[in-house]
Design a protein around this motif. Structure first.
Motif, short mmCIF file in Angstrom:
data_model
loop_
_atom_site.label_atom_id
_atom_site.label_comp_id
_atom_site.label_asym_id
_atom_site.label_seq_id
_atom_site.Cartn_x
_atom_site.Cartn_y
_atom_site.Cartn_z
N THR A 50 -32.38 -18.05 -47.25
CA THR A 50 -32.69 -17.23 -48.42
C THR A 50 -33.90 -17.79 -49.17
OG1 THR A 50 -30.39 -16.54 -48.67
CG2 THR A 50 -31.79 -16.42 -50.63
N ILE A 105 -37.39 -6.56 -46.22
CA ILE A 105 -36.11 -6.22 -45.56
C ILE A 105 -35.39 -7.48 -45.12
CG2 ILE A 105 -35.10 -5.09 -43.55
CD1 ILE A 105 -37.30 -2.98 -43.76
N ALA A 106 -36.12 -8.41 -44.50
CA ALA A 106 -35.50 -9.65 -44.04
C ALA A 106 -34.96 -10.46 -45.22
CB ALA A 106 -36.50 -10.48 -43.24
N TYR A 108 -34.03 -9.36 -48.13
CA TYR A 108 -32.87 -8.65 -48.70
C TYR A 108 -31.61 -8.90 -47.88
CZ TYR A 108 -29.69 -4.71 -49.35
OH TYR A 108 -28.58 -3.93 -49.54
N VAL A 109 -31.70 -8.75 -46.58
CA VAL A 109 -30.51 -8.91 -45.72
C VAL A 109 -29.97 -10.33 -45.81
CG1 VAL A 109 -29.70 -8.89 -43.33
CG2 VAL A 109 -31.17 -7.04 -44.16
N VAL A 110 -30.83 -11.32 -45.68
CA VAL A 110 -30.37 -12.71 -45.69
C VAL A 110 -29.83 -13.10 -47.07
CG1 VAL A 110 -31.08 -15.11 -45.41
CG2 VAL A 110 -31.91 -13.36 -43.81
N CYS A 112 -28.49 -11.15 -49.30
CA CYS A 112 -27.19 -10.49 -49.51
C CYS A 112 -26.10 -11.14 -48.68
CB CYS A 112 -27.30 -9.00 -49.19
SG CYS A 112 -28.25 -8.06 -50.40
N LEU A 113 -26.43 -11.59 -47.47
CA LEU A 113 -25.46 -12.34 -46.67
C LEU A 113 -25.05 -13.63 -47.39
CD1 LEU A 113 -26.85 -11.95 -43.04
CD2 LEU A 113 -24.65 -11.10 -43.89
N TRP A 139 -24.39 -6.17 -52.08
CA TRP A 139 -25.34 -5.48 -51.21
C TRP A 139 -25.98 -4.28 -51.90
CZ3 TRP A 139 -26.70 -7.02 -46.30
CH2 TRP A 139 -25.92 -8.05 -45.75
#
Length: 248
Positions: A50, A105-106, A108-110, A112-113, A139
């Motif tokens: 992150t 996008i990357a 955001y995804v990481v 949120c994980l 998310w």
């Protein structure tokens, strides 16, 4: 005639304790926040990813600021040339903008994980803490209109509070800087709508100042975000027992 029981004869089976007495003899159990909750686990790896992606996003934003003067000159030339030249004013600034999309996008995804994992761990470590928002908002809160202005802040705030009492300031400043970046960068994005020569000329004059404010806000948000991620990750790692089992 029935013979009285011999008081010296040992009973055939041990007496059964009353239910309340049996319950008192049991060791205290960990209280789950839900019918089933996974054991707490560290999100250290996701925390590092992150932070790295947040730094990459900030670097791309700095590149946008660096290429903004060239883009502003190109927009002024296109506005002076008329409608036919508006679509052809593609510069390095626009190329950096294309790079920004997959990075966002990357990140955001990481992020949120990491946040959802830290939220689950915080619930396992302190099931009595009441979170203001449900798990799904880790998310959805970042992009759902209107609520995106405060839901993510509440999710991060509650994860910190459920994790430790050693709270350090900075989360309010992080969120304020993030909101400034979001609002200002969205304004910069709308400047790419080169519908008329007049609108293009206005965008050319405002592009550099807008990108300067957006970049400054993002750098402040990045510094505070790194500290928040590191704090939550470190505090949770300290509290998780060896093997990740629930404390008893």
């Amino acid at each position: 005639m029935t013979q009285p029981d011999n008081p010296f004869t040992p009973p055939t089976s041990p007496p059964t304790a009353p239910p309340l007495a049996r319950a008192a003899q049991q060791p205290p159990q960990y209280v789950h926040a839900a019918p089933y909750a996974p054991p707490p686990r560290s999100a250290a790896g996701l925390g590092v990813a992150t932070i790295v992606l947040a730094c990459v996003w900030t670097v791309v934003q700095v590149l946008q600021l660096a290429t903004a003067p060239q883009a502003a000159d190109a927009l002024r030339a296109a506005a002076a040339a008329g409608d036919g030249a508006l679509a052809s004013a593609f510069t390095g600034y626009d190329a950096v903008g294309l790079l920004l999309v997959p990075v966002q996008i990357a990140a955001y995804v990481v992020a949120c994980l990491w946040l959802s994992t830290s939220r689950a761990t915080a619930e396992a470590l302190d099931p009595r803490y009441v979170h203001a928002r449900g798990r799904v908002w880790a998310w959805l809160g970042w992009w759902v209109p209107v609520v995106s202005f405060w839901f993510p802040y509440q999710v991060v705030r509650d994860v910190r509070r459920a994790t430790t009492t050693r709270l350090i300031g900075g989360i309010g400043g992080w969120w304020a800087a993030w909101l400034v970046f979001v609002v200002v960068s969205n304004s910069a994005g709308r400047m790419n709508l080169r519908t008329t020569p007049e609108a293009t000329a206005v965008a050319a004059d405002a592009l550099v100042p807008v990108q300067l404010v957006a970049t400054a806000a993002m750098i402040v948000a990045l510094v505070l975000w790194i500290r928040i991620v590191r704090e939550i990750t470190a505090w949770q790692r300290e509290r998780i027992p060896a093997g990740g089992a629930y404390p008893s």
